[in-house]
Structures are given as C-alpha cells and as structure tokens.
Design a protein around this motif. Sequence first.
Motif, PDB file in Angstrom:
ATOM      1  N   PHE A 394       0.804  -1.222   0.000  1.00  0.00           N
ATOM      2  CA  PHE A 394       0.000   0.000   0.000  1.00  0.00           C
ATOM      3  C   PHE A 394       0.844   1.283   0.000  1.00  0.00           C
ATOM      4  CE2 PHE A 394      -2.333   3.417   2.177  1.00  0.00           C
ATOM      5  CZ  PHE A 394      -3.397   3.553   1.309  1.00  0.00           C
ATOM      6  N   PRO A 395       1.931   1.377   0.802  1.00  0.00           N
ATOM      7  CA  PRO A 395       2.724   2.618   0.748  1.00  0.00           C
ATOM      8  C   PRO A 395       3.206   2.959  -0.659  1.00  0.00           C
ATOM      9  CG  PRO A 395       3.352   1.321   2.645  1.00  0.00           C
ATOM     10  CD  PRO A 395       2.444   0.458   1.830  1.00  0.00           C
ATOM     11  N   LEU A 396       3.639   1.928  -1.390  1.00  0.00           N
ATOM     12  CA  LEU A 396       4.082   2.152  -2.767  1.00  0.00           C
ATOM     13  C   LEU A 396       2.902   2.547  -3.650  1.00  0.00           C
ATOM     14  CD1 LEU A 396       6.389   1.961  -4.856  1.00  0.00           C
ATOM     15  CD2 LEU A 396       5.781  -0.445  -5.158  1.00  0.00           C
ATOM     16  N   ALA A 397       1.770   1.861  -3.467  1.00  0.00           N
ATOM     17  CA  ALA A 397       0.579   2.183  -4.253  1.00  0.00           C
ATOM     18  C   ALA A 397       0.097   3.601  -3.951  1.00  0.00           C
ATOM     19  CB  ALA A 397      -0.523   1.172  -3.964  1.00  0.00           C
ATOM     20  N   TYR A 398       0.171   3.991  -2.694  1.00  0.00           N
ATOM     21  CA  TYR A 398      -0.286   5.324  -2.307  1.00  0.00           C
ATOM     22  C   TYR A 398       0.517   6.396  -3.036  1.00  0.00           C
ATOM     23  CZ  TYR A 398      -1.610   9.319   0.565  1.00  0.00           C
ATOM     24  OH  TYR A 398      -2.071  10.537   0.987  1.00  0.00           O
ATOM     25  N   LYS A 399       1.829   6.264  -3.020  1.00  0.00           N
ATOM     26  CA  LYS A 399       2.666   7.243  -3.718  1.00  0.00           C
ATOM     27  C   LYS A 399       2.353   7.258  -5.209  1.00  0.00           C
ATOM     28  CE  LYS A 399       6.609   7.049  -0.519  1.00  0.00           C
ATOM     29  NZ  LYS A 399       8.042   6.724  -0.381  1.00  0.00           N
ATOM     30  N   ILE A 571      -9.374  -4.743  -5.467  1.00  0.00           N
ATOM     31  CA  ILE A 571      -8.756  -3.943  -4.403  1.00  0.00           C
ATOM     32  C   ILE A 571      -8.010  -2.751  -4.992  1.00  0.00           C
ATOM     33  CG2 ILE A 571      -7.098  -3.979  -2.494  1.00  0.00           C
ATOM     34  CD1 ILE A 571      -7.736  -7.019  -2.267  1.00  0.00           C
ATOM     35  N   THR A 572      -7.320  -2.976  -6.112  1.00  0.00           N
ATOM     36  CA  THR A 572      -6.593  -1.889  -6.770  1.00  0.00           C
ATOM     37  C   THR A 572      -7.548  -0.783  -7.207  1.00  0.00           C
ATOM     38  OG1 THR A 572      -4.876  -3.401  -7.545  1.00  0.00           O
ATOM     39  CG2 THR A 572      -5.079  -1.298  -8.705  1.00  0.00           C
ATOM     40  N   PHE A 573      -8.684  -1.166  -7.784  1.00  0.00           N
ATOM     41  CA  PHE A 573      -9.696  -0.190  -8.203  1.00  0.00           C
ATOM     42  C   PHE A 573     -10.154   0.635  -7.000  1.00  0.00           C
ATOM     43  CE2 PHE A 573     -14.107   1.089  -8.613  1.00  0.00           C
ATOM     44  CZ  PHE A 573     -14.161   1.670  -9.870  1.00  0.00           C
ATOM     45  N   THR A 574     -10.444  -0.036  -5.902  1.00  0.00           N
ATOM     46  CA  THR A 574     -10.929   0.659  -4.705  1.00  0.00           C
ATOM     47  C   THR A 574      -9.872   1.603  -4.151  1.00  0.00           C
ATOM     48  OG1 THR A 574     -12.284  -1.274  -4.185  1.00  0.00           O
ATOM     49  CG2 THR A 574     -11.942   0.330  -2.422  1.00  0.00           C
ATOM     50  N   GLN A 575      -8.631   1.133  -4.056  1.00  0.00           N
ATOM     51  CA  GLN A 575      -7.541   1.970  -3.542  1.00  0.00           C
ATOM     52  C   GLN A 575      -7.327   3.192  -4.428  1.00  0.00           C
ATOM     53  OE1 GLN A 575      -4.091  -0.584  -3.295  1.00  0.00           O
ATOM     54  NE2 GLN A 575      -4.521  -1.157  -1.173  1.00  0.00           N
ATOM     55  N   GLN A 576      -7.240   2.954  -5.725  1.00  0.00           N
ATOM     56  CA  GLN A 576      -6.951   4.047  -6.640  1.00  0.00           C
ATOM     57  C   GLN A 576      -8.069   5.091  -6.624  1.00  0.00           C
ATOM     58  OE1 GLN A 576      -5.948   2.728 -10.561  1.00  0.00           O
ATOM     59  NE2 GLN A 576      -5.767   4.794 -11.399  1.00  0.00           N
ATOM     60  N   TYR A 577      -9.300   4.629  -6.618  1.00  0.00           N
ATOM     61  CA  TYR A 577     -10.439   5.551  -6.600  1.00  0.00           C
ATOM     62  C   TYR A 577     -10.412   6.407  -5.334  1.00  0.00           C
ATOM     63  CZ  TYR A 577     -15.264   7.218  -6.917  1.00  0.00           C
ATOM     64  OH  TYR A 577     -16.384   8.000  -6.994  1.00  0.00           O
ATOM     65  N   ALA A 578     -10.208   5.770  -4.163  1.00  0.00           N
ATOM     66  CA  ALA A 578     -10.222   6.499  -2.894  1.00  0.00           C
ATOM     67  C   ALA A 578      -9.057   7.471  -2.795  1.00  0.00           C
ATOM     68  CB  ALA A 578     -10.198   5.512  -1.733  1.00  0.00           C
ATOM     69  N   ILE A 579      -7.868   7.039  -3.212  1.00  0.00           N
ATOM     70  CA  ILE A 579      -6.685   7.897  -3.081  1.00  0.00           C
ATOM     71  C   ILE A 579      -6.772   9.086  -4.028  1.00  0.00           C
ATOM     72  CG2 ILE A 579      -4.178   8.002  -3.408  1.00  0.00           C
ATOM     73  CD1 ILE A 579      -4.092   5.069  -2.463  1.00  0.00           C
ATOM     74  N   MET A 580      -7.210   8.858  -5.255  1.00  0.00           N
ATOM     75  CA  MET A 580      -7.307   9.960  -6.219  1.00  0.00           C
ATOM     76  C   MET A 580      -8.358  10.984  -5.765  1.00  0.00           C
ATOM     77  SD  MET A 580      -6.808   7.922  -9.854  1.00  0.00           S
ATOM     78  CE  MET A 580      -6.540   9.379 -10.851  1.00  0.00           C
ATOM     79  N   ARG A 581      -9.459  10.523  -5.182  1.00  0.00           N
ATOM     80  CA  ARG A 581     -10.451  11.460  -4.653  1.00  0.00           C
ATOM     81  C   ARG A 581      -9.883  12.255  -3.480  1.00  0.00           C
ATOM     82  NH1 ARG A 581     -15.877  11.434  -5.859  1.00  0.00           N
ATOM     83  NH2 ARG A 581     -16.273  12.327  -3.801  1.00  0.00           N
ATOM     84  N   SER A 582      -9.068  11.589  -2.651  1.00  0.00           N
ATOM     85  CA  SER A 582      -8.483  12.301  -1.505  1.00  0.00           C
ATOM     86  C   SER A 582      -7.513  13.391  -1.946  1.00  0.00           C
ATOM     87  CB  SER A 582      -7.758  11.306  -0.599  1.00  0.00           C
ATOM     88  OG  SER A 582      -6.572  10.824  -1.206  1.00  0.00           O
TER      89      SER A 582
END
Length: 606
Positions: A394-399, A571-582
């Motif tokens: 997740f840390p790598l995905a977040y960045k 899970i990738t879709f959910t993470q990407q959607y949430a992080i980009m909105r944030s």
Amino acid sequence: MDDQNKNLILATALSFLVILVWLVVFPPPEQTAPTEETAIEAVEGDVATAPVAAETGAINTEVVAEPESPEAPRIEINTPRLTGSVSLKGGRIDELSLKDYRISLQPDADIVKLLSPSGSDSAYYALYGWAPGAGLAADQVPGAATDWQLAEGEVLSPETPITLSWDNGNGLTFTRTISIDDDYMFTVTQSVANTTGAEVKLAPYGVLARHGTGEDADLPGLKNFFILHEGAISMTDGGLAEIDYSDMRDFPVEPNERAQAEVFQVQQDGWIGFTDHYWMTTLIPEPGSAFKAAAKYDDRRKIYQTETVLPTLTVAPGETAEVQTQLFAGAKEWETIREYQREGVLKFIDSIDWGWFFFLTKPIFWLLHNINALIGNMGWSIIGLTLIIKAILFPLAYKSYVSMAKMKELQPQMEALKEAAGDDRQKMQQGMMELYKKEKVNPAAGCLPILMQIPIFFSLYKVIFVTIELRQAPWFGPFRDLSMPDPTSIYNFFGWLPWAGPQPDTIMALAFIGILPLLLGISMWLQQKLNPAPTDPTQAMIFAWMPWVFMFMLGSFASGLVVYWIANNTITFTQQYAIMRSQGYKPDVFGNIKSGFKRKPKADEK
C-alpha cells in the motif's frame, strides 16, 4: 500523448509481454486422464539391482532378467495413510497406495498408487541389499531375487514392524527390519552376522527403480511441464540437484559402470530419489554418514534408478554389523516434510519445487497455508492473501496514485507547454522535467505497482500449480479444484448443469469462457475506466481490447490464480479511486463508461 498515458501504456504493454512470454514458455497444464497418478509403463521381465564392488565403492548396475513371481509371498502394509505390501522376493517395497488422495474428484475414484511391482503397468519400487567384497560371490549376499523369510511380525504398521531373514548357507545371516511411522517414512535396518571364521567385506545399498518406455519418450503420466521439475532429485551436503528424466538418458557411461550415470560423493548429509508433481520417493541414509549417491539410466532395459551406497563394512568373525536408513514414499505435504526436516533430514523442504522465485514462493505459501488453517477454505484464503499483499504494497501504491492524481491536475499546464514548444520536442521535454521537479511529481511512479505485481503473480502461480495443498482444493459451488481451470461456461449453464465444460486446451474453450475469466475481464475493464480513454486512436484501441485479451489468456490458468487476479484488480480499483479522490481528483467512472459506448463520428462527418 501525455506522459501519464505513456506510462500506463508502457506498464500495460510490459505486463502483456511478460504474460505472453510466460504462456509460450510455460503453457497452461492440460487436464489429464484419471490414470495420470499411475505413472510408469513397465518393461516385463526386468528387475533392477545394484551390486557394488565393496573395495572400491564403484556403483555397478546389473539388471537380472528375473521378474517378480506373482505368487511371491507378501506382507501387508497398513497405516493410517498408506496401504500396500512388501514382497519377500527381494524384500522389495513395491506396492504402495496413498489412502488420503484419489486420482480424480469422482466419489468412486481409485486412490493414488505410488509404487508397483516389476511386471505391472507402473513398475516403480524400492529394494535393498548388500554388495559383495573380496572373497564373496554375488549369490552369497542378498539382492533383488533373494527369497527372504518372515522372521517376525505379520502386518507392517506404525505399531508392528516386520523382520525378514536370509541365511546364505555359508556362515552369513542377514536380517532386515522394516518399520513405518504414521505418515510416509519407512525405517530400514539391515544387519549381517558373520559366523564364517574369517572377516568379510560388504557394502549396504538402497535402490529406487522406475521402468520407462524408451529413450525417445518420457514416462507416461508425467506432466512434462517446463515450470515443474519431474525426475531425479538429490541433496548432497547442502547442494540441491534436479535432473530431468530426459537428462538422465543423456548421461555418459561412467567408469566401472554398466549404465549411464551421474555419481555424487556425499561427505556427511544428503538424500536422493524421484519426484513427480505431487509425490516423491527418497532414499535417506542416516544423518552424519558419508555415502555415494547415483542417478542412472539403463538404456538396455529402459530403467531409471537412484541409489545410495554406504561405506564398505568389515565384519570380523563372530561379529554383527548393522546400518539404518530411511525411505520416504508419499505426498509432498509441506507440514509433513517440514517435520521430517526438523527431525534431521537435511533441507528436506527443498524437495518441493519452489522455483527461481523461492525467496517469494516460500513466504507466500507459508502465509497462504496459515490463512487457510484459520479459514478452512483455500478460495477465501487466496482472497485473504491478496488483501495482505495489497496492504504490504500500500505505501508504494499510495505514492503511485497520488502521483497519478497530481499528473491529472497538471494536465492544463502540460498542454500549455506542448503548445508553446510546438515542434521542438527537446524544449517540450525540458519544460516537462522542470514542471515535474517543481511540483514533485514522478511520472514513472504509476508503473511501479504493476511491475511489483509481476514476480508476485509468477510466485503465486508456482505455489498454486506445484503445492499439493492446492490439489483438488474446493472453493464453493462448481469450483471444486482451484489448481485446475474454471470448469464453468455457458455450455453447462455456468456450473448449474451436471456436465463439464470444454477442455481448456480446445478451441471450444475460447467460445465458452467461464465465470472467473469473465469477472477478470470486467475487473480490468472497470479499472481502466478510472481515467478517460486516450485521445489517440491507437492507444484507445489497445486499451479497449486489453481486458478481453487478458481474459482469454488467463482463462485457462488455475482457478486459484484467476481468483487472486480478480481480487487484486478489485482492491486496486478501490484503492486508486479512494486515493485519487483524496487528492482532489474525482474519477468519472460512469462518464468514462458512457463515452466508450458513444458512436465515433466518421472522418467526413461535419
């Protein structure tokens, strides 16, 4: 073409290329007939043995044309996990089946047969003996054709070992005690009592023999799959050697040999045997003892052999010499093999084919195994494993996703730079680099999560394909074996009708795709819709086809791997959607879907 789309195209193309190469080099396994577990076609009339020159320790293979008599007395083997018998002809352990495993999912399917006597349709057996030294003739020591007598015991079980005896009529009395534990380990104790009045020299040995079909054909029933090692396997003083059956046929003829062979000198610890997809037989001398090991192929009788020869013993008059070795014959279960390793079998866990990515494969399997111990369902355990892997990454995905969101915010400035630079590409690139540096954006960050998934994907594929814990592991409904391709299709109304779908290696399988491949394609397609389609027609076409190409490519893979890929995409879709909105960017998923279905105007329309 903006840099974000370039990176996405590059990462997607790289993933596509890697999986395409993987499919070519490692084609998905074919579903084999239920007889796949009984692997070897016998050559009638041939029994292997391994007389040894005791003074030199050279391993000289002899093949005697004396098949085992069907009327030879037998001693039953009956344990919680094994059934079979020991033949008194040669004292061979040559009939063994695994109670816990069946050759197919059918309720009336036969249990897996591992060992079979010479002359049967799957000749594969273990035998023990003594090689004569100076002054001893070959018929004065026990071998493959010796008629042993039962001295003690009636049934070989964990509670009741058996003892065999043979008197050579010239002052030497041989005994062999065989015991077995609750799993798959035999202990063979060989002894010789000398009453000849003179010292004798002789060397104890053990042999595993498999009868083959000829030098131009592999053993029937084997998978012959590049990702999987099948053949001889040995551990010698910490070094693992894997030798395919085809390579054994290419062995040179060693000095003092009558067969093609490769000989290993073991100083202290080791073992040698044969390994198949899920089953294995292994000769294990006592830890701490030196011995010679050999892998052989006898071209005349088409017999593959692995052997261990212990140091020559000198037995004085009136004395008795004794040696103890072990034989593993059973399923390559991780917990069972790990326990034997803890009891002293050197690096026994490496008998499981972990592959090149063993540094990932081993911990991934360990984690999956422990999750399954808690959940009790391998399908849900794979999804749980996916969640843990995504949490670790997740840390790598977040960045990465933050960088992608910032790239979207910079889109107007990037377009302005392109207009200002015109046809001067160098000026445009310099302007882009300055903009990235100023805004602290890494344009390559979007590729990293995809690149990180590639070795994980390959390692999980290895785990699902190789480990017996995934064999015939059910999930729910029609998904009764996660190590095999999705059995559902419109042909059987997606599992509601009681017949199988098309075989995965047929053209029909492409037309009747299963539920899991469909979900895989849809999950990839939705992930794409987080961003608008590229304006470039070529890019747009590649993006449009990519999910469905992957759907067909991965559709014939093991169901467990497709389950992982679907869970990973979700899970990738959910993470990407949430992080980009944030980060202030709101992906218009439904708008992007609608735009993909709009009619494209023709070039002459105005």
